[in-house]
Write a protein that holds these residues in place. Structure first.
Motif, mmCIF file in Angstrom:
data_model
loop_
_atom_site.group_PDB
_atom_site.id
_atom_site.type_symbol
_atom_site.label_atom_id
_atom_site.label_comp_id
_atom_site.label_asym_id
_atom_site.label_seq_id
_atom_site.Cartn_x
_atom_site.Cartn_y
_atom_site.Cartn_z
ATOM 1 N N ILE A 1 0.865 -1.180 0.000
ATOM 2 C CA ILE A 1 0.000 0.000 0.000
ATOM 3 C C ILE A 1 0.898 1.224 0.000
ATOM 4 C CG2 ILE A 1 -1.791 1.268 1.235
ATOM 5 C CD1 ILE A 1 -2.646 -1.474 2.421
ATOM 6 N N VAL A 2 0.701 2.082 -1.004
ATOM 7 C CA VAL A 2 1.562 3.247 -1.194
ATOM 8 C C VAL A 2 0.726 4.512 -1.007
ATOM 9 C CG1 VAL A 2 3.191 4.380 -2.753
ATOM 10 C CG2 VAL A 2 2.885 1.890 -2.875
ATOM 11 N N PRO A 3 0.743 5.096 0.198
ATOM 12 C CA PRO A 3 0.007 6.347 0.411
ATOM 13 C C PRO A 3 0.810 7.523 -0.143
ATOM 14 C CG PRO A 3 1.004 5.619 2.458
ATOM 15 C CD PRO A 3 1.351 4.596 1.415
ATOM 16 N N ILE A 4 0.132 8.389 -0.877
ATOM 17 C CA ILE A 4 0.796 9.520 -1.532
ATOM 18 C C ILE A 4 0.075 10.821 -1.188
ATOM 19 C CG2 ILE A 4 1.399 10.541 -3.774
ATOM 20 C CD1 ILE A 4 3.013 8.053 -3.119
ATOM 21 N N LYS A 5 0.828 11.803 -0.707
ATOM 22 C CA LYS A 5 0.275 13.142 -0.506
ATOM 23 C C LYS A 5 0.020 13.784 -1.857
ATOM 24 C CE LYS A 5 2.768 14.562 3.663
ATOM 25 N NZ LYS A 5 3.725 15.544 4.165
ATOM 26 N N ARG A 6 -0.776 14.821 -1.847
ATOM 27 C CA ARG A 6 -0.911 15.617 -3.067
ATOM 28 C C ARG A 6 0.473 16.180 -3.390
ATOM 29 N NH1 ARG A 6 -6.201 16.457 -4.710
ATOM 30 N NH2 ARG A 6 -7.696 15.829 -3.117
ATOM 31 N N PHE A 7 0.815 16.138 -4.661
ATOM 32 C CA PHE A 7 2.164 16.509 -5.068
ATOM 33 C C PHE A 7 2.533 17.938 -4.675
ATOM 34 C CE2 PHE A 7 2.068 13.222 -8.728
ATOM 35 C CZ PHE A 7 2.390 12.207 -7.845
ATOM 36 N N ILE B 1 -0.379 -4.161 -5.681
ATOM 37 C CA ILE B 1 0.092 -2.821 -5.325
ATOM 38 C C ILE B 1 -1.110 -1.895 -5.368
ATOM 39 C CG2 ILE B 1 1.650 -0.927 -5.932
ATOM 40 C CD1 ILE B 1 3.293 -3.085 -7.530
ATOM 41 N N VAL B 2 -1.272 -1.112 -4.300
ATOM 42 C CA VAL B 2 -2.382 -0.174 -4.207
ATOM 43 C C VAL B 2 -1.834 1.205 -3.872
ATOM 44 C CG1 VAL B 2 -4.544 0.384 -3.044
ATOM 45 C CG2 VAL B 2 -3.887 -2.013 -3.344
ATOM 46 N N VAL B 3 -2.131 2.174 -4.703
ATOM 47 C CA VAL B 3 -1.788 3.569 -4.432
ATOM 48 C C VAL B 3 -3.030 4.225 -3.830
ATOM 49 C CG1 VAL B 3 -1.154 5.792 -5.454
ATOM 50 C CG2 VAL B 3 -0.089 3.687 -6.291
ATOM 51 N N VAL B 4 -2.849 4.920 -2.707
ATOM 52 C CA VAL B 4 -3.940 5.625 -2.040
ATOM 53 C C VAL B 4 -3.600 7.103 -2.038
ATOM 54 C CG1 VAL B 4 -5.293 5.858 0.080
ATOM 55 C CG2 VAL B 4 -4.359 3.624 -0.554
ATOM 56 N N SER B 5 -4.453 7.908 -2.683
ATOM 57 C CA SER B 5 -4.129 9.331 -2.787
ATOM 58 C C SER B 5 -5.325 10.135 -3.271
ATOM 59 C CB SER B 5 -2.972 9.524 -3.777
ATOM 60 O OG SER B 5 -2.603 10.879 -3.867
ATOM 61 N N GLY B 6 -5.288 11.407 -2.980
ATOM 62 C CA GLY B 6 -6.239 12.352 -3.544
ATOM 63 C C GLY B 6 -5.637 13.112 -4.717
ATOM 64 N N GLU B 7 -4.421 12.760 -5.082
ATOM 65 C CA GLU B 7 -3.691 13.428 -6.160
ATOM 66 C C GLU B 7 -4.085 12.845 -7.518
ATOM 67 O OE1 GLU B 7 -1.740 15.500 -8.569
ATOM 68 O OE2 GLU B 7 -1.308 16.024 -6.482
ATOM 69 N N ILE C 1 -6.868 3.739 -4.951
ATOM 70 C CA ILE C 1 -7.992 4.096 -4.082
ATOM 71 C C ILE C 1 -7.956 5.597 -3.892
ATOM 72 C CG2 ILE C 1 -9.016 3.894 -1.785
ATOM 73 C CD1 ILE C 1 -7.832 1.067 -1.647
ATOM 74 N N ASP C 2 -9.053 6.239 -4.257
ATOM 75 C CA ASP C 2 -9.146 7.696 -4.136
ATOM 76 C C ASP C 2 -9.298 8.085 -2.674
ATOM 77 O OD1 ASP C 2 -9.251 10.321 -5.061
ATOM 78 O OD2 ASP C 2 -11.435 10.283 -5.184
ATOM 79 N N ASP C 3 -8.542 9.068 -2.250
ATOM 80 C CA ASP C 3 -8.592 9.608 -0.898
ATOM 81 C C ASP C 3 -8.763 11.122 -1.015
ATOM 82 O OD1 ASP C 3 -8.365 10.097 1.813
ATOM 83 O OD2 ASP C 3 -6.193 9.789 1.867
ATOM 84 N N PRO C 4 -9.963 11.583 -1.395
ATOM 85 C CA PRO C 4 -10.157 13.010 -1.658
ATOM 86 C C PRO C 4 -9.906 13.901 -0.444
ATOM 87 C CG PRO C 4 -12.259 11.882 -1.577
ATOM 88 C CD PRO C 4 -11.195 10.820 -1.521
ATOM 89 N N ASP C 5 -10.020 13.357 0.755
ATOM 90 C CA ASP C 5 -9.808 14.153 1.963
ATOM 91 C C ASP C 5 -8.359 14.117 2.434
ATOM 92 O OD1 ASP C 5 -12.532 14.811 2.051
ATOM 93 O OD2 ASP C 5 -12.981 12.976 3.142
ATOM 94 N N ASP C 6 -7.515 13.352 1.749
ATOM 95 C CA ASP C 6 -6.093 13.205 2.149
ATOM 96 C C ASP C 6 -6.003 12.936 3.648
ATOM 97 O OD1 ASP C 6 -4.815 13.487 -0.337
ATOM 98 O OD2 ASP C 6 -4.981 15.655 -0.225
ATOM 99 N N CYS C 7 -6.574 11.815 4.051
ATOM 100 C CA CYS C 7 -6.652 11.477 5.471
ATOM 101 C C CYS C 7 -5.309 11.172 6.132
ATOM 102 C CB CYS C 7 -7.588 10.287 5.658
ATOM 103 S SG CYS C 7 -9.297 10.695 5.244
ATOM 104 N N GLY C 8 -4.288 10.878 5.346
ATOM 105 C CA GLY C 8 -2.975 10.626 5.899
ATOM 106 C C GLY C 8 -2.528 9.189 5.756
ATOM 107 N N HIS C 9 -1.268 8.968 6.108
ATOM 108 C CA HIS C 9 -0.660 7.655 5.903
ATOM 109 C C HIS C 9 -1.317 6.561 6.733
ATOM 110 C CE1 HIS C 9 2.641 10.209 4.343
ATOM 111 N NE2 HIS C 9 2.686 9.235 3.453
ATOM 112 N N SER C 10 -1.578 6.802 7.990
ATOM 113 C CA SER C 10 -2.157 5.765 8.846
ATOM 114 C C SER C 10 -3.535 5.334 8.354
ATOM 115 C CB SER C 10 -2.261 6.249 10.292
ATOM 116 O OG SER C 10 -0.977 6.492 10.806
ATOM 117 N N GLU C 11 -4.343 6.288 7.976
ATOM 118 C CA GLU C 11 -5.681 5.966 7.478
ATOM 119 C C GLU C 11 -5.610 5.218 6.149
ATOM 120 O OE1 GLU C 11 -4.725 8.782 8.742
ATOM 121 O OE2 GLU C 11 -6.080 9.212 10.379
ATOM 122 N N ALA C 12 -4.659 5.581 5.313
ATOM 123 C CA ALA C 12 -4.522 4.900 4.019
ATOM 124 C C ALA C 12 -4.233 3.425 4.261
ATOM 125 C CB ALA C 12 -3.395 5.535 3.203
#
Length: 84
Positions: A6-12, A52-58, A73-84
């Motif tokens: 699981i790869v959590p990504i912040k908005r660039f 492989i799963v990318v989790v991000s709002g980016e 997986i879309d994370d429009p609220d950018d909940c953070g790494h732990s939540e991802a």
């Protein structure tokens, strides 16, 4: 063995803020994008990773995930790494 990466990504535009002393804000999104590409390439070559799963709002992260053929997986609220 079945492993999922699981790869959590912040908005660039908010990524790599710790590089603010050495990299201009305008360059940090490109750095984050390049790093995501490198991580996805490495994970795709790993024989122990089945999924492989990318989790991000980016939006660009979604594009990169699709190009790499990995799940997103879309994370429009950018909940953070732990939540991802």
């Amino acid at each position: 063995m079945h492993a999922t990466a699981i790869v959590p990504i912040k908005r660039f535009d908010r990524a790599k803020s710790r590089l603010s002393d050495s990299a201009a804000a305008s360059h940090r999104p490109a750095i984050a994008k390049a790093m995501l590409n490198d991580v996805l390439l490495g994970l795709r070559e790993c024989r122990l990773v089945d999924r492989i799963v990318v989790v991000s709002g980016e939006p660009e992260a979604r594009e990169l995930a699709e190009e790499a053929g990995v799940d997103f997986i879309d994370d429009p609220d950018d909940c953070g790494h732990s939540e991802a």
